[in-house]
Scaffold this motif. Structure first.
Motif, short mmCIF file in Angstrom:
data_model
loop_
_atom_site.label_atom_id
_atom_site.label_comp_id
_atom_site.label_asym_id
_atom_site.label_seq_id
_atom_site.Cartn_x
_atom_site.Cartn_y
_atom_site.Cartn_z
N SER B 23 7.25 69.20 2.03
CA SER B 23 6.46 69.79 3.11
C SER B 23 7.17 71.00 3.71
N THR B 41 5.69 63.47 6.27
CA THR B 41 4.41 64.16 6.36
C THR B 41 3.30 63.32 6.96
N ASP B 64 -0.31 68.10 -0.62
CA ASP B 64 0.94 67.38 -0.39
C ASP B 64 0.65 65.88 -0.60
MG LIG Z 1 6.22 65.76 3.21
#
Ligand SMILES: [Mg+2]
Ligand SMILES: Nc1nc2c(ncn2[C@@H]2O[C@H](COP(=O)(O)OP(=O)(O)OP(=O)(O)O)[C@@H](O)[C@H]2O)c(=O)[nH]1
Lengths: 454, 215
Positions: B23, B41, B64
């Motif tokens: 991320s 995340t 992601d």
């Molecule tokens: Mg992440």
């Protein structure tokens, strides 16, 4: 991973995944488990080897082109109504970002031994070959009544009260023939029995409106279908849940359910899996996780997945279609549904068509009940059949914290599924589900805040 | 700012062990920002970033993992139609390099076969000032390069913290994506006119496109 959660969800069917997503977005700490190693539970789309392992583990399978994962065969055949509640939820949660949709090219109904397109508005009704000239005019007047009906303008009611008059009374007023009633009730209102005729007209009115508005949205038919199959829907909501912090564990059987007992009342407390103990005050589960807490509804559904190498005859070679065989037309009590999709939906390799035939079983020879549908399909390369029992929870879950979803029914769309989602949400949170579209600015700051780690 | 050519959309997925900096690399690329002690995340829904390489504009749609990889529970949806992948490891964590091997294998099995993959050893800033005797580095450049050569991957060492090499990863991938990527059944994400329906209907509700990147 011994941890505490707000909610544990068991099973990754669509109902469970929508709730998991919504609750995570609301800030609940969700642990989502499935005993199987793929997403979707009963509402999954299976690849070729998963499909044959499930339906015909020992026997031979025919030579079929394509890689294993070029096949995504839905276990439950359903379509989205373009203006239906699932569409609404997809838009409000932004899950549409992960899934592409295409239209189902046509909606057909069986009448007097052949199939014809379902007219969806006055213009189409006038052109339809389903009816004679006078009947067309009567149908047109009926559709105008439905579309012009306005709650606050009594002059549009033509003397009817939708909450006291039956549907049959309204049909009679417009002088509609039985065959016309069949396709209004079964191909537009999508009732699969004739029980609705003697009920008050309101639900049928609402269903016709849903149909008409759904057709109006994109034309051709009221139905939408996700590329790569219906199994994308639970996956999309699972991703939503994960993005908002939900933890996912697939391929993880439940070794033990934990309970707290106070004053003789057993309440859900957690589960034990190979990863350890996870605690939560409530659990949401599909019926297979709590067999002792569900009951049979009595309805059993037979579904036949038919692999074809040609489009369905007499549908103008369309790549996808829904065909409804109203029960009256073939001397039954329940309609037979046929849902056809093809490679344009990325669910089969090029050249193949997938037709899923389903109905509620009425006799001891259910496969024979599907014959009228098989006749319409022409030659089949292979047919895989399965029978499923429809379950529902015995209790509403408020006493023991165990909230169980209903099995996916035999209806042709997701409206009953989203009803169950809303009902469960209400039972769990005590408030009705209100969907709010996140505003663009909110979303932007959201994106920034969150990649930055909230 | 206007773009000479219509942007090619490229779905790019990130893979790698927790806390290797997936991320953070995206944050550096999209917002040219970095945060110490980033939380795992949450909520990074769907990021887009345009990137101009010579005559071409590429619009990355960046996915992601959202933690679904933690218990090996990534959905097939994640790999579906991905044209590019970044497999990240932490050059100070040998276990994360073993995990990277696993992800490369997984990508070869699950993703389309013409996917462009970049192997990225992150947190280069931690070893920059290292001396021979005392080094935090646990995965050598040679090991990383070796794996990349074996598997036909692009290879970079990066730092999301100092931004060292970060844009180069995205430019490198963009240059390797075939020009004609918009053809073929596996690239349906690129064409918008094959009968797909926009459920939102209202054009104002479409996902926003982020600004240009620094590259
Ligand atoms: Mg992440
Ligand atoms: N020194 C240094 N720290 C970094 C770098 N990149 C990321 N970090 C730190 O490493 C930690 C993890 O970074 P993330 O970007 O959250 O890692 P991730 O791979 O997305 O982790 P998950 O989302 O949990 O899978 C954070 O504390 C970051 O600040 C880097 O290049 N150098």
């Amino acid at each position: 991973m011994d941890e505490n959660y707000d909610v544990i969800v068991l099973g990754t069917g669509l109902t469970e995944c929508i709730l998991s997503g919504i609750l995570s977005v609301e800030g609940k700490k969700v642990l989502h488990i499935d005993r199987q190693d793929f997403y979707g539970g009963e509402s999954a789309s299976l690849n070729l080897s998963q499909l044959y392992t499930k339906f015909r583990p020992s026997a031979q399978r025919p030579e079929l082109k394509g890689r294993d994962r070029d096949w995504c065969v839905d276990l439950i055949p359903k379509f989205l109504m373009a203006n239906g509640e699932l569409t609404n939820i997809l838009v409000h949660t932004d899950v549409t970002r992960y899934i592409d949709f295409k239209q189902i090219a046509g909606s057909y109904v069986y009448r007097n031994g052949r199939i014809a397109k379902v007219p969806a508005n006055e213009v189409e009704a006038l052109r339809s070959n389903l009816m004679g000239l006078f009947e067309k005019r009567r149908m047109k007047r009926f559709l105008e009544f439905i579309q012009n009906y306005d709650e606050d303008t009594p002059s549009t009611h033509q003397g009817f009260n939708l909450d006291t008059n039956t549907m049959n009374e309204i049909y009679t007023h417009f002088g509609l023939e039985n065959g016309t009633k069949d396709f209004i009730g079964h191909a537009m209102a999508l009732w699969h029995t004739d029980d609705y005729l003697n009920d008050v007209a309101r639900p049928t009115y609402e269903r016709i409106i849903l149909y008409v508005q759904s057709v109006a949205k994109h034309g051709k038919s009221p139905y939408l279908y996700p590329l790569y199959g219906l199994g994308e829907l639970p996956q999309g909501f699972a991703r939503l849940s994960a993005i908002y912090g939900g933890t996912f564990m697939l391929d993880t059987p439940i070794d033990e359910v934990l309970y707290d007992e106070t004053d003789g009342v057993k309440k859900f407390a957690g589960v034990v899996t190979k990863e350890g103990t996870a605690k939560a005050p409530i659990v949401i589960a599909d019926p297979t996780y709590f067999p002792e807490k569900v009951k049979k509804t009595g309805a059993r559904v037979i579904r036949a997945m038919c692999i074809l190498e040609h489009p369905v005859p007499n549908t103008g070679d369309t790549d996808s279609v829904q065909i409804i065989i109203p029960q009256n037309q073939v001397g039954r009590k329940h309609d037979i549904y046929i849902a056809v999709v093809s490679d344009v939906h990325c669910v089969v390799p090029k050249g193949y068509y997938l037709a899923i035939v389903s109905t509620i079983i009425e006799t001891d020879a259910p496969h024979i009940e599907l014959e009228p549908a098989f006749k319409l399909l022409g030659p089949r390369i292979d047919t895989l059949m399965g029978i499923t029992e429809i379950y529902e929870p015995i209790n509403d879950g408020t006493a023991d914290g165990i909230y169980i979803s209903k099995s996916y029914d035999s209806s042709s769309h997701f409206e009953s599924t989203t009803d169950d989602v809303k009902d469960l949400y209400f039972r769990i949170t005590g408030k009705p589900l209100v969907l709010k579209k996140r505003s663009t600015t909110e979303e932007e700051s959201q994106d920034e805040a969150t990649i930055g780690g909230l | 700012m206007s773009f000479p050519n219509p942007a090619t959309s490229v779905k790019l997925v990130l893979l790698g062990e927790a806390a290797v900096g997936k991320s953070s690399l995206v944050l550096r690329f999209v917002s040219n920002d970095f945060q110490e002690n980033k939380e795992p995340t949450i909520g990074a829904a769907f990021l887009t970033q345009k990137c101009t390489i010579g005559e071409r504009t590429i619009k990355y749609e960046i996915w992601d993992t959202a933690g679904q990889e933690r218990f090996a529970s990534l959905a097939p949806m994640y790999y579906r139609n991905a044209q590019a992948a970044i497999v990240v490891y932490d050059i100070t964590k040998p276990a994360s390099f073993i995990k990277a091997r696993h992800w490369v294998k997984e990508l070869h099995e699950q993703a389309s076969k013409d996917i462009t993959i970049a192997l990225v050893g992150n947190k280069y800033d931690l070893v920059e000032d290292d001396t021979e005797e005392e080094s935090l580095r646990k995965v050598s450049v040679e090991e990383g390069k070796g794996l990349a050569e074996e598997e036909g991957l692009l290879f970079f060492e990066t730092s999301a913290k100092t931004s060292y090499n970060v844009n180069d990863v995205f430019i490198g991938i963009g240059s390797k994506i075939p020009e004609a990527a918009s053809a073929g059944p596996n690239q349906i994400h690129q064409t918008n006119n094959d009968g797909r329906i926009d459920l939102t209907s209202d054009p104002n509700n479409r996902p926003r496109a982020a600004g240009d990147c620094a590259c």
